[in-house]
Design a protein around this motif. Structure first.
Motif, PDB file in Angstrom:
ATOM      1  N   UNK A   1       0.848  -1.186   0.000  1.00  0.00           N
ATOM      2  CA  UNK A   1       0.000   0.000   0.000  1.00  0.00           C
ATOM      3  C   UNK A   1       0.888   1.241   0.000  1.00  0.00           C
ATOM      4  N   UNK A   2       0.702   2.069  -1.011  1.00  0.00           N
ATOM      5  CA  UNK A   2       1.394   3.358  -1.074  1.00  0.00           C
ATOM      6  C   UNK A   2       0.384   4.421  -0.667  1.00  0.00           C
TER       7      UNK A   2
ATOM      8  N   UNK B   1       7.572   4.935  -1.446  1.00  0.00           N
ATOM      9  CA  UNK B   1       7.231   4.982  -2.866  1.00  0.00           C
ATOM     10  C   UNK B   1       7.939   6.159  -3.521  1.00  0.00           C
ATOM     11  N   UNK B   2       8.080   6.038  -4.817  1.00  0.00           N
ATOM     12  CA  UNK B   2       8.636   7.122  -5.627  1.00  0.00           C
ATOM     13  C   UNK B   2       7.898   7.158  -6.958  1.00  0.00           C
ATOM     14  N   UNK B   3       7.473   8.347  -7.360  1.00  0.00           N
ATOM     15  CA  UNK B   3       6.984   8.540  -8.718  1.00  0.00           C
ATOM     16  C   UNK B   3       8.233   8.789  -9.554  1.00  0.00           C
ATOM     17  N   UNK B   4       8.437   7.953 -10.549  1.00  0.00           N
ATOM     18  CA  UNK B   4       9.641   8.033 -11.383  1.00  0.00           C
ATOM     19  C   UNK B   4       9.268   8.260 -12.838  1.00  0.00           C
TER      20      UNK B   4
ATOM     21  N   UNK C   1       8.101  12.890  -0.929  1.00  0.00           N
ATOM     22  CA  UNK C   1       8.743  12.526   0.338  1.00  0.00           C
ATOM     23  C   UNK C   1       9.937  11.584   0.237  1.00  0.00           C
ATOM     24  N   UNK C   2       9.941  10.651  -0.717  1.00  0.00           N
ATOM     25  CA  UNK C   2      10.990   9.635  -0.731  1.00  0.00           C
ATOM     26  C   UNK C   2      11.900   9.704  -1.949  1.00  0.00           C
TER      27      UNK C   2
ATOM     28  N   UNK D   1       4.991   4.365 -10.695  1.00  0.00           N
ATOM     29  CA  UNK D   1       5.096   4.382  -9.248  1.00  0.00           C
ATOM     30  C   UNK D   1       5.890   3.165  -8.799  1.00  0.00           C
ATOM     31  N   UNK D   2       6.980   3.403  -8.091  1.00  0.00           N
ATOM     32  CA  UNK D   2       7.844   2.353  -7.561  1.00  0.00           C
ATOM     33  C   UNK D   2       7.571   2.251  -6.056  1.00  0.00           C
TER      34      UNK D   2
END
Length: 189
Positions: free
Chosen positions: A90-91, A156-159, A105-106, A123-124
């Motif tokens: 869960x993100x 999580x990271x949006x990449x 944030x990350x 999304x990672x």
């Protein structure tokens, strides 16, 4: 793992559903950690079986992690708050965080948005261990600041991955590709 652990005993093939402590026995970190691993696997498997590789809670946060282009300068991508399940993880992005691609944030130092061509936005999501070094609040004040336990945290990271001349992106992204990746396309108006 950065903590000091006796051993890791969890094996999903044994199909254990819990750990029962017995009176008068020695307490080991391995038993407690296995109990946590059993529960985490159960919850993650439940999410995968319920939502599939990617799922949005449509009744509470249907627009979670919705990506939209924000004109600059500099150009940026807005990220809608909410919850999304990716491969059972869960993100979560809280409304008060008001994250964008350039300020999330990350991902402290994101690569710049591509200025030409297309891109895949995904999304990672993964889990990491957090010790008292990253979060001093973990130290037990009642024991004089003793280091007693670590925590795990889903991050999580949006990449973004450049995809030259992309009109629609349905190619795998990341390394290795995952069925739980969120992909979209940002095209300037």
């Amino acid at each position: 793992m950065a903590g000091d652990y006796t051993r890791f005993t969890f094996d999903h093939r044994k199909r254990y559903s819990g750990v029962l402590m017995q009176q008068g026995r020695v307490q080991l970190d391995a038993d407690w950690n296995e109990a946590v691993d059993i529960l985490k696997r159960r919850v993650r498997t439940l999410a995968l079986d319920t939502f599939g590789p990617v799922g949005l809670p449509v009744l509470t946060t249907p627009d979670a992690f919705l990506i939209d282009f924000s004109a600059g300068p500099p150009g940026d991508l807005s990220i809608e708050s909410g919850r999304i399940y990716v491969e059972g993880w869960i993100a979560e992005l809280f409304a008060e965080e008001a994250a964008t691609y350039l300020n999330q944030p990350y991902l402290p130092d994101p690569q710049p948005l591509p200025v030409a061509g297309g891109a895949a936005v995904y999304l990672d999501v993964w889990e990491r261990e957090v010790t008292y070094i990253e979060d001093p609040d973990i130290l037990d004040v009642a024991l004089g600041g003793a280091d007693t336990a670590t925590r795990t945290q889903t991050v999580w990271q949006v990449r973004i991955q450049a995809v030259p001349n992309a009109a629609q992106c349905d190619m795998p992204v990341g390394d290795p590709p995952s069925a739980g990746r969120l992909t979209t396309e940002a095209i300037a108006p």
